[in-house]
Design a protein around this motif. Structure first.
Motif, mmCIF file in Angstrom:
data_model
loop_
_atom_site.group_PDB
_atom_site.id
_atom_site.type_symbol
_atom_site.label_atom_id
_atom_site.label_comp_id
_atom_site.label_asym_id
_atom_site.label_seq_id
_atom_site.Cartn_x
_atom_site.Cartn_y
_atom_site.Cartn_z
ATOM 1 N N HIS A 9 0.867 -1.184 0.000
ATOM 2 C CA HIS A 9 0.000 0.000 0.000
ATOM 3 C C HIS A 9 0.897 1.225 0.000
ATOM 4 N N ASP A 10 0.292 2.356 -0.340
ATOM 5 C CA ASP A 10 1.069 3.580 -0.507
ATOM 6 C C ASP A 10 1.477 4.137 0.860
ATOM 7 N N ILE A 11 2.774 4.159 1.130
ATOM 8 C CA ILE A 11 3.277 4.705 2.399
ATOM 9 C C ILE A 11 4.428 5.658 2.102
ATOM 10 N N HIS A 12 4.846 6.404 3.096
ATOM 11 C CA HIS A 12 5.988 7.300 2.896
ATOM 12 C C HIS A 12 7.245 6.449 2.650
ATOM 13 N N PRO A 13 8.057 6.813 1.657
ATOM 14 C CA PRO A 13 9.230 5.995 1.323
ATOM 15 C C PRO A 13 10.205 5.800 2.478
ATOM 16 N N LEU A 14 10.152 6.677 3.464
ATOM 17 C CA LEU A 14 11.062 6.561 4.610
ATOM 18 C C LEU A 14 10.974 5.180 5.260
ATOM 19 N N PHE A 15 9.757 4.618 5.316
ATOM 20 C CA PHE A 15 9.581 3.330 6.001
ATOM 21 C C PHE A 15 10.305 2.197 5.280
ATOM 22 N N LEU A 16 10.451 2.337 3.974
ATOM 23 C CA LEU A 16 11.161 1.314 3.195
ATOM 24 C C LEU A 16 12.667 1.601 3.182
ATOM 25 N N GLN A 17 13.002 2.877 3.316
ATOM 26 C CA GLN A 17 14.434 3.258 3.260
ATOM 27 C C GLN A 17 15.190 2.839 4.514
ATOM 28 N N ARG A 18 14.527 2.843 5.666
ATOM 29 C CA ARG A 18 15.223 2.483 6.904
ATOM 30 C C ARG A 18 15.577 1.003 6.890
ATOM 31 N N GLY A 114 10.022 1.028 22.817
ATOM 32 C CA GLY A 114 10.080 0.568 21.426
ATOM 33 C C GLY A 114 9.613 1.643 20.459
ATOM 34 N N ALA A 115 8.567 2.362 20.867
ATOM 35 C CA ALA A 115 8.074 3.452 20.020
ATOM 36 C C ALA A 115 9.142 4.540 19.891
ATOM 37 N N ALA A 116 9.812 4.830 21.001
ATOM 38 C CA ALA A 116 10.860 5.869 20.982
ATOM 39 C C ALA A 116 12.027 5.433 20.096
ATOM 40 N N TRP A 117 12.390 4.155 20.183
ATOM 41 C CA TRP A 117 13.465 3.635 19.338
ATOM 42 C C TRP A 117 13.084 3.757 17.853
ATOM 43 N N ALA A 118 11.820 3.466 17.542
ATOM 44 C CA ALA A 118 11.397 3.550 16.138
ATOM 45 C C ALA A 118 11.503 4.995 15.646
ATOM 46 N N ASN A 119 11.053 5.946 16.479
ATOM 47 C CA ASN A 119 11.208 7.361 16.103
ATOM 48 C C ASN A 119 12.675 7.686 15.839
ATOM 49 N N LEU A 120 13.519 7.226 16.758
ATOM 50 C CA LEU A 120 14.957 7.501 16.645
ATOM 51 C C LEU A 120 15.504 6.928 15.336
ATOM 52 N N ALA A 121 15.152 5.674 15.061
ATOM 53 C CA ALA A 121 15.707 5.020 13.866
ATOM 54 C C ALA A 121 15.258 5.725 12.588
ATOM 55 N N LEU A 122 14.026 6.223 12.586
ATOM 56 C CA LEU A 122 13.546 6.922 11.385
ATOM 57 C C LEU A 122 14.255 8.269 11.222
ATOM 58 N N GLN A 123 14.505 8.964 12.339
ATOM 59 C CA GLN A 123 15.243 10.242 12.237
ATOM 60 C C GLN A 123 16.689 9.996 11.800
ATOM 61 N N VAL A 124 17.267 8.915 12.282
ATOM 62 C CA VAL A 124 18.624 8.536 11.866
ATOM 63 C C VAL A 124 18.662 8.369 10.341
ATOM 64 N N THR A 125 17.658 7.670 9.814
ATOM 65 C CA THR A 125 17.582 7.458 8.363
ATOM 66 C C THR A 125 17.420 8.792 7.637
ATOM 67 N N LEU A 126 16.513 9.631 8.145
ATOM 68 C CA LEU A 126 16.288 10.941 7.511
ATOM 69 C C LEU A 126 17.562 11.773 7.473
ATOM 70 N N SER A 127 18.432 11.563 8.467
ATOM 71 C CA SER A 127 19.657 12.360 8.568
ATOM 72 C C SER A 127 20.827 11.741 7.800
ATOM 73 N N GLY A 128 20.571 10.659 7.101
ATOM 74 C CA GLY A 128 21.628 10.067 6.265
ATOM 75 C C GLY A 128 22.536 9.089 7.001
ATOM 76 N N TRP A 129 22.122 8.669 8.204
ATOM 77 C CA TRP A 129 22.871 7.677 8.965
ATOM 78 C C TRP A 129 22.066 6.383 9.016
ATOM 79 N N HIS A 130 22.610 5.356 9.655
ATOM 80 C CA HIS A 130 21.871 4.115 9.849
ATOM 81 C C HIS A 130 21.930 3.717 11.324
ATOM 82 N N ASN A 180 16.249 -6.537 4.084
ATOM 83 C CA ASN A 180 15.457 -7.777 4.029
ATOM 84 C C ASN A 180 13.978 -7.457 3.773
ATOM 85 N N GLN A 181 13.155 -8.510 3.814
ATOM 86 C CA GLN A 181 11.751 -8.365 3.411
ATOM 87 C C GLN A 181 10.829 -8.488 4.622
ATOM 88 N N ARG A 182 9.560 -8.477 4.393
ATOM 89 C CA ARG A 182 8.567 -8.568 5.467
ATOM 90 C C ARG A 182 7.499 -9.595 5.116
#
Ligand SMILES: Cc1cc2nc3c(=O)[nH]c(=O)nc-3n(C[C@H](O)[C@H](O)[C@H](O)COP(=O)(O)O)c2cc1C
Length: 199
Positions: A9-18, A114-130, A180-182
């Motif tokens: 389904h159509d989601i923001h690409p960030l979720f696939l990029q992380r 866990g929710a806080a970690w997910a926020n963190l990981a997405l911001q890390v991705t947005l900032s060009g890190w992993h 990996n996949q889901r």
């Protein structure tokens, strides 16, 4: 085999990029960059808005690095050695609600962290890190080394870095160094009653 990530389904690409690589460059990360990641984590939702998450960070080439690194399993040390920072994610298991005097259990402390970690990981991705989550570590050693009180759970460690050359990894890990996949959505979501296949 590596397949590009696609969504059903159509989601923001960030979720696939992380995603979570293991090959990092080992370059230095500054505190301002790390604080940005924690800022994103801070805005996660939590039960009663208790905000039970806590983060302890260790940048490579600082005295804080070694105690965290030493607690990682040998397998995780093998790749996390070239991360730029290690972050220990804690959650407070009790809190004193406004107007109360006695601390009470927070039933959602791990869920909230866990929710806080997910926020963190997405911001890390947005900032060009992993960011790469790590569950393989010695709980007791880490608790002792970092002086973590018993009413805090040590939820996980996360390695943060810039993606590096996978040639530096052991061969078995090189072969897995891709996103990996889901499971299909139909295996994860059901309208109403529990209809999933049980293993
Ligand atoms: C809480 C947690 C613990 C994890 N522990 C480890 C670990 O000890 N070692 C490791 O190599 N990867 C670990 N991972 C990474 C997962 O294997 C990875 O997130 C998962 O395969 C999904 O891949 P992706 O993050 O690239 O989307 C962990 C991830 C999480 C969220």
């Amino acid at each position: 085999m590596s397949q590009p990530r696609t969504s059903e389904h159509d989601i923001h690409p960030l979720f696939l990029q992380r995603w979570s690589p293991r090959a990092f460059t080992g370059e230095a990360i500054d505190e301002a960059t790390l604080l940005r990641f924690f800022e994103a984590a801070r805005w996660a939702p939590s039960g009663y808005n208790a905000q039970p998450w806590r983060f302890l960070y260790a940048r490579r080439d600082t005295p804080e690095w070694q105690p965290v690194f030493a607690a990682l399993s040998e397998y995780n040390q093998g790749w996390a050695t070239r991360a730029s920072a290690l972050v220990v994610i804690l959650s407070r298991k009790v809190w004193t609600p406004p107007g109360k005097t006695e601390p009470q259990a927070i039933t959602t402390h791990s869920f909230d962290a866990g929710a806080a970690w997910a926020n963190l990981a997405l911001q890390v991705t947005l900032s060009g890190w992993h960011a790469h989550g790590i569950g393989g570590f010695d709980q007791d050693a880490l608790r002792d080394a970092l002086n973590v009180p018993q009413d805090y759970a040590i939820e996980a460690v996360a390695a943060i870095g810039k993606q590096g050359d996978k040639a530096q990894l052991p061969e078995a890990l090189q072969a897995r160094e891709y996103p990996n996949q889901r499971h299909p959505l139909r295996q994860l979501v059901s309208q109403g009653r529990f209809t999933f296949e049980t293993e």
